[in-house]
Write a protein that holds these residues in place. Sequence first.
Motif, PDB file in Angstrom:
ATOM      1  N   ARG A  39       0.640  -1.203  -0.004  1.00 14.33           N
ATOM      2  CA  ARG A  39      -0.122   0.075   0.021  1.00 14.33           C
ATOM      3  C   ARG A  39       0.998   1.194  -0.123  1.00 14.33           C
ATOM      4  O   ARG A  39       0.342   2.533  -0.021  1.00 14.33           O
ATOM      5  CB  ARG A  39      -0.964  -0.049   1.370  1.00 14.33           C
ATOM      6  CG  ARG A  39      -1.761  -1.214   1.507  1.00 14.33           C
ATOM      7  CD  ARG A  39      -2.410  -1.395   2.712  1.00 14.33           C
ATOM      8  NE  ARG A  39      -3.871  -0.448   2.789  1.00 14.33           N
ATOM      9  CZ  ARG A  39      -4.528   0.136   3.613  1.00 14.33           C
ATOM     10  NH1 ARG A  39      -3.793  -0.601   5.032  1.00 14.33           N
ATOM     11  NH2 ARG A  39      -5.476   0.669   3.715  1.00 14.33           N
ATOM     12  N   CYS A  40       2.076   1.138   0.010  1.00 15.56           N
ATOM     13  CA  CYS A  40       2.855   2.213   0.252  1.00 15.56           C
ATOM     14  C   CYS A  40       3.460   2.916  -1.164  1.00 15.56           C
ATOM     15  O   CYS A  40       4.003   2.021  -2.003  1.00 15.56           O
ATOM     16  CB  CYS A  40       4.331   1.985   0.909  1.00 15.56           C
ATOM     17  SG  CYS A  40       5.410   3.234   1.368  1.00 15.56           S
ATOM     18  N   SER A  41       3.473   4.115  -1.512  1.00 19.30           N
ATOM     19  CA  SER A  41       3.653   4.864  -2.573  1.00 19.30           C
ATOM     20  C   SER A  41       5.134   4.923  -2.615  1.00 19.30           C
ATOM     21  O   SER A  41       6.008   5.398  -3.744  1.00 19.30           O
ATOM     22  CB  SER A  41       2.939   6.097  -2.799  1.00 19.30           C
ATOM     23  OG  SER A  41       3.376   6.915  -1.721  1.00 19.30           O
ATOM     24  N   ALA A  42       5.843   4.720  -1.641  1.00 17.36           N
ATOM     25  CA  ALA A  42       7.326   5.003  -1.589  1.00 17.36           C
ATOM     26  C   ALA A  42       8.181   3.649  -1.534  1.00 17.36           C
ATOM     27  O   ALA A  42       9.265   3.663  -1.202  1.00 17.36           O
ATOM     28  CB  ALA A  42       7.967   5.832  -0.504  1.00 17.36           C
ATOM     29  N   CYS A  43       7.457   2.678  -1.850  1.00 20.32           N
ATOM     30  CA  CYS A  43       8.070   1.192  -1.704  1.00 20.32           C
ATOM     31  C   CYS A  43       9.316   0.996  -2.732  1.00 20.32           C
ATOM     32  O   CYS A  43       9.248   1.391  -3.703  1.00 20.32           O
ATOM     33  CB  CYS A  43       6.895   0.294  -2.122  1.00 20.32           C
ATOM     34  SG  CYS A  43       7.545  -1.441  -2.090  1.00 20.32           S
ATOM     35  N   MET A  44      10.387   0.600  -2.054  1.00 23.26           N
ATOM     36  CA  MET A  44      11.507   0.264  -2.825  1.00 23.26           C
ATOM     37  C   MET A  44      11.820  -1.268  -2.776  1.00 23.26           C
ATOM     38  O   MET A  44      10.945  -2.108  -2.315  1.00 23.26           O
ATOM     39  CB  MET A  44      12.692   0.971  -2.123  1.00 23.26           C
ATOM     40  CG  MET A  44      12.622   2.294  -1.655  1.00 23.26           C
ATOM     41  SD  MET A  44      13.796   3.045  -0.850  1.00 23.26           S
ATOM     42  CE  MET A  44      13.457   2.695   1.021  1.00 23.26           C
ATOM     43  N   ASP A  45      12.627  -1.736  -3.467  1.00 20.13           N
ATOM     44  CA  ASP A  45      12.907  -3.142  -3.733  1.00 20.13           C
ATOM     45  C   ASP A  45      13.273  -3.789  -2.382  1.00 20.13           C
ATOM     46  O   ASP A  45      12.571  -4.737  -1.803  1.00 20.13           O
ATOM     47  CB  ASP A  45      14.240  -3.370  -4.560  1.00 20.13           C
ATOM     48  CG  ASP A  45      13.748  -3.291  -6.014  1.00 20.13           C
ATOM     49  OD1 ASP A  45      12.585  -3.080  -6.275  1.00 20.13           O
ATOM     50  OD2 ASP A  45      14.594  -3.408  -6.987  1.00 20.13           O
ATOM     51  N   ILE A  46      14.129  -3.105  -1.595  1.00 18.40           N
ATOM     52  CA  ILE A  46      14.225  -4.005  -0.105  1.00 18.40           C
ATOM     53  C   ILE A  46      13.109  -3.876   0.661  1.00 18.40           C
ATOM     54  O   ILE A  46      12.954  -4.958   1.534  1.00 18.40           O
ATOM     55  CB  ILE A  46      15.401  -2.637   0.521  1.00 18.40           C
ATOM     56  CG1 ILE A  46      15.769  -3.492   1.966  1.00 18.40           C
ATOM     57  CG2 ILE A  46      14.781  -1.273   0.720  1.00 18.40           C
ATOM     58  CD1 ILE A  46      16.991  -2.625   2.715  1.00 18.40           C
ATOM     59  N   CYS A  47      12.011  -3.148   0.510  1.00 13.39           N
ATOM     60  CA  CYS A  47      10.887  -3.074   1.487  1.00 13.39           C
ATOM     61  C   CYS A  47      10.180  -4.321   1.256  1.00 13.39           C
ATOM     62  O   CYS A  47       9.564  -4.886   2.163  1.00 13.39           O
ATOM     63  CB  CYS A  47       9.960  -2.132   0.853  1.00 13.39           C
ATOM     64  SG  CYS A  47      10.815  -0.405   0.964  1.00 13.39           S
ATOM     65  N   ARG A  48      10.301  -4.963   0.291  1.00 14.26           N
ATOM     66  CA  ARG A  48       9.626  -6.150  -0.327  1.00 14.26           C
ATOM     67  C   ARG A  48      10.050  -7.562   0.692  1.00 14.26           C
ATOM     68  O   ARG A  48       9.535  -8.679   0.579  1.00 14.26           O
ATOM     69  CB  ARG A  48       9.310  -6.545  -1.860  1.00 14.26           C
ATOM     70  CG  ARG A  48       8.692  -5.326  -2.586  1.00 14.26           C
ATOM     71  CD  ARG A  48       8.419  -6.016  -4.111  1.00 14.26           C
ATOM     72  NE  ARG A  48       7.908  -4.653  -4.713  1.00 14.26           N
ATOM     73  CZ  ARG A  48       8.346  -3.739  -5.193  1.00 14.26           C
ATOM     74  NH1 ARG A  48       9.712  -3.831  -5.066  1.00 14.26           N
ATOM     75  NH2 ARG A  48       7.583  -2.697  -5.650  1.00 14.26           N
ATOM     76  N   ARG A  52      12.256  -6.661   6.675  1.00 13.07           N
ATOM     77  CA  ARG A  52      11.340  -6.165   7.391  1.00 13.07           C
ATOM     78  C   ARG A  52      12.145  -4.922   8.194  1.00 13.07           C
ATOM     79  O   ARG A  52      13.125  -5.301   8.828  1.00 13.07           O
ATOM     80  CB  ARG A  52      10.909  -6.891   8.638  1.00 13.07           C
ATOM     81  CG  ARG A  52       9.950  -6.326   9.337  1.00 13.07           C
ATOM     82  CD  ARG A  52       9.375  -7.393  10.524  1.00 13.07           C
ATOM     83  NE  ARG A  52       8.319  -7.942  10.039  1.00 13.07           N
ATOM     84  CZ  ARG A  52       7.653  -8.881  10.647  1.00 13.07           C
ATOM     85  NH1 ARG A  52       7.795  -9.377  11.834  1.00 13.07           N
ATOM     86  NH2 ARG A  52       6.336  -9.157  10.004  1.00 13.07           N
ATOM     87  N   PRO A  53      11.662  -3.602   8.252  1.00 16.06           N
ATOM     88  CA  PRO A  53      12.327  -2.466   8.761  1.00 16.06           C
ATOM     89  C   PRO A  53      12.201  -2.443  10.375  1.00 16.06           C
ATOM     90  O   PRO A  53      11.382  -2.809  10.783  1.00 16.06           O
ATOM     91  CB  PRO A  53      11.883  -1.315   8.269  1.00 16.06           C
ATOM     92  CG  PRO A  53      10.601  -1.679   7.652  1.00 16.06           C
ATOM     93  CD  PRO A  53      10.475  -3.135   7.490  1.00 16.06           C
ATOM     94  N   ALA A  54      13.641  -2.288  11.057  1.00 15.14           N
ATOM     95  CA  ALA A  54      13.484  -2.391  12.440  1.00 15.14           C
ATOM     96  C   ALA A  54      12.929  -0.984  13.073  1.00 15.14           C
ATOM     97  O   ALA A  54      13.082   0.158  12.149  1.00 15.14           O
ATOM     98  CB  ALA A  54      14.586  -2.502  13.106  1.00 15.14           C
ATOM     99  N   CYS A  98      11.075   2.109   9.068  1.00 15.82           N
ATOM    100  CA  CYS A  98      10.929   2.288   7.553  1.00 15.82           C
ATOM    101  C   CYS A  98      12.222   2.485   6.800  1.00 15.82           C
ATOM    102  O   CYS A  98      13.165   3.202   7.555  1.00 15.82           O
ATOM    103  CB  CYS A  98      10.155   3.668   7.204  1.00 15.82           C
ATOM    104  SG  CYS A  98       9.996   4.021   5.726  1.00 15.82           S
ATOM    105  N   HIS A  99      12.291   1.849   5.829  1.00 16.48           N
ATOM    106  CA  HIS A  99      13.839   1.848   5.060  1.00 16.48           C
ATOM    107  C   HIS A  99      14.103   3.210   4.499  1.00 16.48           C
ATOM    108  O   HIS A  99      15.179   3.410   4.077  1.00 16.48           O
ATOM    109  CB  HIS A  99      13.899   0.907   3.866  1.00 16.48           C
ATOM    110  CG  HIS A  99      13.686  -0.586   4.332  1.00 16.48           C
ATOM    111  ND1 HIS A  99      14.851  -1.153   5.344  1.00 16.48           N
ATOM    112  CD2 HIS A  99      12.849  -1.722   4.068  1.00 16.48           C
ATOM    113  CE1 HIS A  99      14.311  -2.417   5.447  1.00 16.48           C
ATOM    114  NE2 HIS A  99      13.372  -2.839   4.867  1.00 16.48           N
ATOM    115  N   LEU A 100      13.336   4.094   4.309  1.00 11.99           N
ATOM    116  CA  LEU A 100      13.500   5.375   3.881  1.00 11.99           C
ATOM    117  C   LEU A 100      14.406   5.987   4.799  1.00 11.99           C
ATOM    118  O   LEU A 100      15.133   7.042   4.486  1.00 11.99           O
ATOM    119  CB  LEU A 100      12.123   6.333   3.803  1.00 11.99           C
ATOM    120  CG  LEU A 100      11.162   5.920   2.913  1.00 11.99           C
ATOM    121  CD1 LEU A 100       9.818   6.880   2.946  1.00 11.99           C
ATOM    122  CD2 LEU A 100      11.692   5.964   1.382  1.00 11.99           C
TER     123      LEU A 100
HETATM  124 FE1  SF4 Z   1       7.195   2.134   2.499  1.00 14.93          FE
HETATM  125 FE2  SF4 Z   1       9.180   2.341   4.488  1.00 14.93          FE
HETATM  126 FE3  SF4 Z   1       7.580   0.052   4.181  1.00 14.93          FE
HETATM  127 FE4  SF4 Z   1       9.409   0.872   2.417  1.00 14.93          FE
HETATM  128  S1  SF4 Z   1       9.929   0.451   4.407  1.00 14.93           S
HETATM  129  S2  SF4 Z   1       7.501  -0.052   2.168  1.00 14.93           S
HETATM  130  S3  SF4 Z   1       9.110   2.897   2.069  1.00 14.93           S
HETATM  131  S4  SF4 Z   1       6.758   2.168   4.767  1.00 14.93           S
END
Ligand code: SF4
Length: 323
Positions: A292-301, A304-306, A318-320
């Motif tokens: 659902r994220c418009s800023a999604c990057m490859d790593i996001c898929r 899991r961000p801590a 968030c990986h941003l």
């Molecule tokens: Fe969006 Fe951040 Fe999740 Fe990536 S890590 S999908 S940029 S919310």
Amino acid sequence: MSEALLKVNHLKKYFPIRAGLLQKTVGHVKAVDDVSLEIHNGETLGLVGESGCGKSTTGRSILRLIEPTAGEIYFNGREIRSLSGNEMRAVYRDMQLVFQDPYASLNPRKTVESLIAEPMLIHNMYAPAERKKKVHELLERVGLNAYHAKRYPHEFSGGQRQRIGIARALGLQPKFIICDEPVSALDVSIQSQVLNLLKELQQDFNLTYLFIAHDLSVVKHISDRIGVMYLGRIVELSDKKGLYEKPLHPYTQALLSAVPVPNPSHNRDRIILEGDVPSPANPPSGCTFHPRCSACMDICRTQRPALRDLGGGHMVACHLYNE
Ligand code: SF4
């Protein structure tokens, strides 16, 4: 900052999914998936997110009304997950819950007096005459009258019933109250009255709140800090100013864009979230918000961000914001 009254470490609540004739466990609904938080004396922590994100399950797991799957819960410095039923009963004097739907939580066959007196009776607090006096005092304190004591829940409006629910929780003189969507079922005009009452009571009785809501405008009114939950996890946690003025997580930004602002010339661009919250039984890989994220990057898929502190206690997953 004052010491933490409540400290939760890596709380998890997984519900088994059973199937087949033998009801074998074939998976789990990860309603709460590794939540850590602290709430300090006299503070209100707001917990927000769309319905199904696990915020109410978090509240109920903290109170052990549903038994957590894993994690530690410290209340007043004491780990409470290892306590027996009897020991927990004593802890419930200090930890109370105010429900979303006071009508469902108040037995319709009991008078207001017996409903408010019941928790005190269970905990052997006060002689009968004194208990009755306390009920009357509590009714007055929450904006009702002593003559309401003999009436039944159906004779009250939604806002008044919520006041009865609050009086019932206050009877035990708790230190900590979990308010689970306490104003969601009320008209907007009544919501602010109940929120103001909760704030006044917090001052008067030095209460600490975990305030659960799906509406960011409601939690803003009452919270010192706010945690945003998505699919069983906290994705952003900050003091109120940081969250409302500089939201970092794309999900928080989308939720905030839907909150009306008083000055129309400062209107934010509305961010429309595509799709529904995915099922916690089958969460997306990597960052669970990625579909659902418009800023999604490859790593996001895949990763899991801590949840990381970016300074001053403003935490985001968030990986941003990775270095
Ligand atoms: Fe969006 Fe951040 Fe999740 Fe990536 S890590 S999908 S940029 S919310």
